[in-house]
Design a protein around this motif. Structure first.
Motif, PDB file in Angstrom:
ATOM      1  N   LEU A 250       0.835  -1.197   0.000  1.00 27.09           N
ATOM      2  CA  LEU A 250       0.000   0.000   0.000  1.00 27.09           C
ATOM      3  C   LEU A 250       0.875   1.255   0.000  1.00 27.09           C
ATOM      4  CD1 LEU A 250      -2.752  -1.064   2.556  1.00 27.09           C
ATOM      5  CD2 LEU A 250      -2.664  -1.420   0.084  1.00 27.09           C
ATOM      6  N   TRP A 251       2.002   1.198   0.680  1.00 27.18           N
ATOM      7  CA  TRP A 251       2.959   2.299   0.694  1.00 27.18           C
ATOM      8  C   TRP A 251       3.502   2.524  -0.707  1.00 27.18           C
ATOM      9  CZ3 TRP A 251       8.709   2.415   1.435  1.00 27.18           C
ATOM     10  CH2 TRP A 251       9.154   3.666   1.848  1.00 27.18           C
ATOM     11  N   HIS A 252       3.801   1.425  -1.412  1.00 24.77           N
ATOM     12  CA  HIS A 252       4.274   1.539  -2.792  1.00 24.77           C
ATOM     13  C   HIS A 252       3.198   2.175  -3.666  1.00 24.77           C
ATOM     14  CE1 HIS A 252       6.605  -2.367  -1.651  1.00 24.77           C
ATOM     15  NE2 HIS A 252       7.140  -1.297  -1.100  1.00 24.77           N
ATOM     16  N   ARG A 253       1.951   1.779  -3.430  1.00 27.90           N
ATOM     17  CA  ARG A 253       0.838   2.311  -4.221  1.00 27.90           C
ATOM     18  C   ARG A 253       0.675   3.812  -3.982  1.00 27.90           C
ATOM     19  NH1 ARG A 253      -3.923   0.305  -6.600  1.00 27.90           N
ATOM     20  NH2 ARG A 253      -5.771   1.600  -6.325  1.00 27.90           N
ATOM     21  N   LEU A 262      -0.564  10.852   2.531  1.00 21.77           N
ATOM     22  CA  LEU A 262      -0.685   9.483   3.055  1.00 21.77           C
ATOM     23  C   LEU A 262       0.678   8.810   3.124  1.00 21.77           C
ATOM     24  CD1 LEU A 262      -3.894   8.224   1.190  1.00 21.77           C
ATOM     25  CD2 LEU A 262      -3.696   8.931   3.578  1.00 21.77           C
ATOM     26  N   LEU A 263       1.538   9.115   2.163  1.00 20.87           N
ATOM     27  CA  LEU A 263       2.868   8.523   2.126  1.00 20.87           C
ATOM     28  C   LEU A 263       3.680   8.925   3.341  1.00 20.87           C
ATOM     29  CD1 LEU A 263       4.577   6.774   0.130  1.00 20.87           C
ATOM     30  CD2 LEU A 263       5.553   8.909  -0.701  1.00 20.87           C
ATOM     31  N   VAL A 264       3.586  10.193   3.699  1.00 20.68           N
ATOM     32  CA  VAL A 264       4.329  10.705   4.850  1.00 20.68           C
ATOM     33  C   VAL A 264       3.784  10.129   6.152  1.00 20.68           C
ATOM     34  CG1 VAL A 264       4.866  12.784   6.177  1.00 20.68           C
ATOM     35  CG2 VAL A 264       5.015  12.815   3.677  1.00 20.68           C
ATOM     36  N   GLU A 265       2.470   9.982   6.237  1.00 21.74           N
ATOM     37  CA  GLU A 265       1.858   9.541   7.481  1.00 21.74           C
ATOM     38  C   GLU A 265       1.934   8.034   7.686  1.00 21.74           C
ATOM     39  OE1 GLU A 265      -2.093  11.043   7.384  1.00 21.74           O
ATOM     40  OE2 GLU A 265      -1.494  13.089   7.901  1.00 21.74           O
ATOM     41  N   ARG A 267       3.918   5.822   8.775  1.00 21.31           N
ATOM     42  CA  ARG A 267       5.199   5.834   9.480  1.00 21.31           C
ATOM     43  C   ARG A 267       5.805   4.456   9.682  1.00 21.31           C
ATOM     44  NH1 ARG A 267       3.836  10.237  14.256  1.00 21.31           N
ATOM     45  NH2 ARG A 267       3.186  11.933  12.874  1.00 21.31           N
ATOM     46  N   GLU A 268       5.016   3.432   9.526  1.00 23.80           N
ATOM     47  CA  GLU A 268       5.535   2.093   9.789  1.00 23.80           C
ATOM     48  C   GLU A 268       6.668   1.726   8.832  1.00 23.80           C
ATOM     49  OE1 GLU A 268       3.690  -2.300  10.743  1.00 23.80           O
ATOM     50  OE2 GLU A 268       2.645  -0.955   9.377  1.00 23.80           O
ATOM     51  N   SER A 269       6.534   2.094   7.574  1.00 26.09           N
ATOM     52  CA  SER A 269       7.592   1.790   6.613  1.00 26.09           C
ATOM     53  C   SER A 269       8.861   2.579   6.929  1.00 26.09           C
ATOM     54  CB  SER A 269       7.108   2.096   5.190  1.00 26.09           C
ATOM     55  OG  SER A 269       6.072   1.215   4.809  1.00 26.09           O
ATOM     56  N   GLY A 382       0.868   7.907  13.459  1.00 25.11           N
ATOM     57  CA  GLY A 382       0.449   8.357  12.153  1.00 25.11           C
ATOM     58  C   GLY A 382      -1.046   8.646  12.179  1.00 25.11           C
ATOM     59  N   ARG A 383      -1.785   8.051  11.246  1.00 21.54           N
ATOM     60  CA  ARG A 383      -3.230   8.234  11.170  1.00 21.54           C
ATOM     61  C   ARG A 383      -3.986   7.172  11.956  1.00 21.54           C
ATOM     62  NH1 ARG A 383      -5.169  11.310   6.864  1.00 21.54           N
ATOM     63  NH2 ARG A 383      -6.969   9.933   6.668  1.00 21.54           N
TER      64      ARG A 383
END
Length: 486
Positions: A250-253, A262-265, A267-269, A382-383
């Protein structure tokens, strides 16, 4: 049950289809008998799955109540039975060893019954690699379609919605997600294989390594370690591939679609990348100190080995640059990192950083409450907001996992006579990083190989590998009569 049989027939047909390129590999290697075995198994699998598929195509295929859980359980316990037949037909492994090898491949664990690959047919080596690749794809589907939407073990269900859209029914939604994930997964695999070929590896080894790397599996196409290829560029590409496999799809997407907020938030990655940086530096320092001088191990080589080892451990891949590099840190630290694993919505195993982050946030909040009893503190990462209901699910999953690991460790310890070996075997297979057990923990070679373990232990580890993939709670839900009545 109609929907379960329908989707299971599709997965079984896909597995049978993967036997066709494997048969071509056998033909190219001149092993016609093995090629015929793959073709025969593929034909029988296709006939069975096709018959069920066309018989149920026009019927209701809505999944309700515990049917999604049962589909997950039947898939992960049933597909290894079909995948084991080629190993048996090759004559290389017995029935239980074939089932162990097939389960290890599909769960991307990498524990192996083969003592050496020198005389193993090329098609069998390829079959192991492609099983891992297919298992990684099944892992992503399980997370997004079943585990996360059900909130199993406190997994984030809100994020899974980023991959879906309202298509009217379960079937439309499922096939949309399959196309989305399949396209991305195939793109990354083909790209990595091409980069490895450009770096100088042979096409066969490059494809097998790409299959294993993106799925964070531990099967190698050769005996030995990655250093046997003596190719620094290939090592770099493999390390990048392991990071891609360990981070959320999902982070890649989000990155591809330009969803910066959303990418910044997510945080797990970033937490995973930070853990790679810290552990990589620690491994590098320890390896350099153990070498004694820069003439024995230059700092650049220490950094290369240290970061590769850290990435392999955190991603639960288990491949190494040099044998036993992972064991230079205390065993309890290595076991804990392997047990944590990487992120949800990835092909990596382990408990997942998401749960560890949740427990850390809760612990910090409780400590702050002791210091400032009347303060109001939010529990967010994060969110994601960690509610009490969510924390109960996370703690329940964590405790069940610990109890199960303790039981399996006791079974293995009773068989091999070494508690440390039993514990590492249990954690390695539950976290789907099977090669960790064989990483040279003991210099006296007192631990038996997987192939030398007793029958009961092999069955226990097969179940362990599968439960490490689908969550213990899923099995309990599928077997709970009350849950079916809801």
């Amino acid at each position: 049950m109609t929907a379960i049989l329908y989707f299971l027939s599709i997965l079984l047909g896909a597995l049978g289809a993967l036997m066709l390129p494997t048969a071509l590999v056998a033909i190219s290697a001149g092993d016609m008998a093995l090629a015929e075995g793959f073709l025969l198994t593929s034909g029988l699998t296709g006939f069975l799955s096709g018959g069920v598929y066309f018989a149920l195509r026009g019927q209701n295929k809505e999944l309700a109540n515990a049917q999604t859980f049962l589909l997950c359980v039947v898939t992960w316990f049933g597909l290894p039975l079909a995948a084991a037949f080629p190993f048996m037909l090759s004559g290389e492994l017995s029935g239980i060893d074939s089932l162990f090898e097939a389960t290890s491949g599909l769960t991307t664990t990498g524990s192996t019954m083969f003592r050496t690959l020198v005389e193993v047919p090329t098609a069998i080596v390829f079959w192991r690699a492609i099983l891992q690749w297919f298992g990684g794809f099944l892992t992503l589907l399980s997370f997004i379609l079943i585990l996360s939407p059900s909130g199993v073990g406190g997994l984030p269900d809100r994020q899974a919605g980023l991959m879906e859209r309202n298509l009217g029914d379960d079937t439309g939604r499922i096939f949309f997600v399959v196309r989305q994930i399949g396209a991305a997964y195939c793109f990354f695999t083909l790209s990595l294989a091409w980069l490895l070929i450009i770096s100088g590896l042979g096409a066969f080894d490059a494809i097998c390594l790409a299959f294993s790397t993106l799925s964070t599996g531990g099967f190698m196409p050769i005996d030995g370690t990655i250093a046997a290829y003596d190719n620094r560029l290939a090592e770099f590409f493999i390390a990048i591939g392991m990071i891609i496999g360990a981070t959320s799809i999902l982070w890649h997407r989000m990155a591809v679609r330009g969803k910066v907020q959303l990418l910044v938030e997510h945080r797990e990655s970033y937490a995973l990348l930070g853990l790679v940086l810290a552990l990589g530096l620690l491994y590098s320092i320890v390896l350099f100190q153990l070498a004694g001088s820069a003439s024995v191990l230059p700092p650049s080589s220490a950094l290369r080995q240290g970061f590769f080892t850290a990435i392999s451990l955190i991603s639960t891949t288990g491949v190494e640059l040099r044998h036993a590099d992972v064991t230079v840190l205390p065993g309890i630290l290595v076991v804990c990192i392997a047990l944590i694993g990487a992120t949800p919505f990835s092909t990596a195993g382990g408990l997942k950083l998401y749960r560890i982050g949740a427990m850390t946030v809760q612990a910090t909040r409780e400590i702050g409450r002791l210091i400032y009893p009347h303060s109001i503190r939010g529990g967010r990462f994060g969110r994601t907001s960690y509610t009490m209901q969510l924390m109960k699910a996370i703690w329940a999953s964590f405790l069940l996992s610990m109890i199960f690991i303790a039981i399996v460790a006791g079974i293995v310890t009773y068989d091999i006579g070494h508690f440390d070996g039993g514990l590492i075997a249990a954690v390695s297979n539950f976290s789907n990083i099977g090669p960790l057990y064989s990483s040279g923990w003991t210099q006296t070679n007192e631990w038996p190989a997987y192939a030398d373990m007793g029958l009961a232990v092999k069955y226990a580890l097969i179940v362990t590998m599968i439960l490490g993939r689908i969550e213990i709670i899923v099995v309990l839900g599928a077997l709970n009569v009350n849950f079916w009545r809801r």
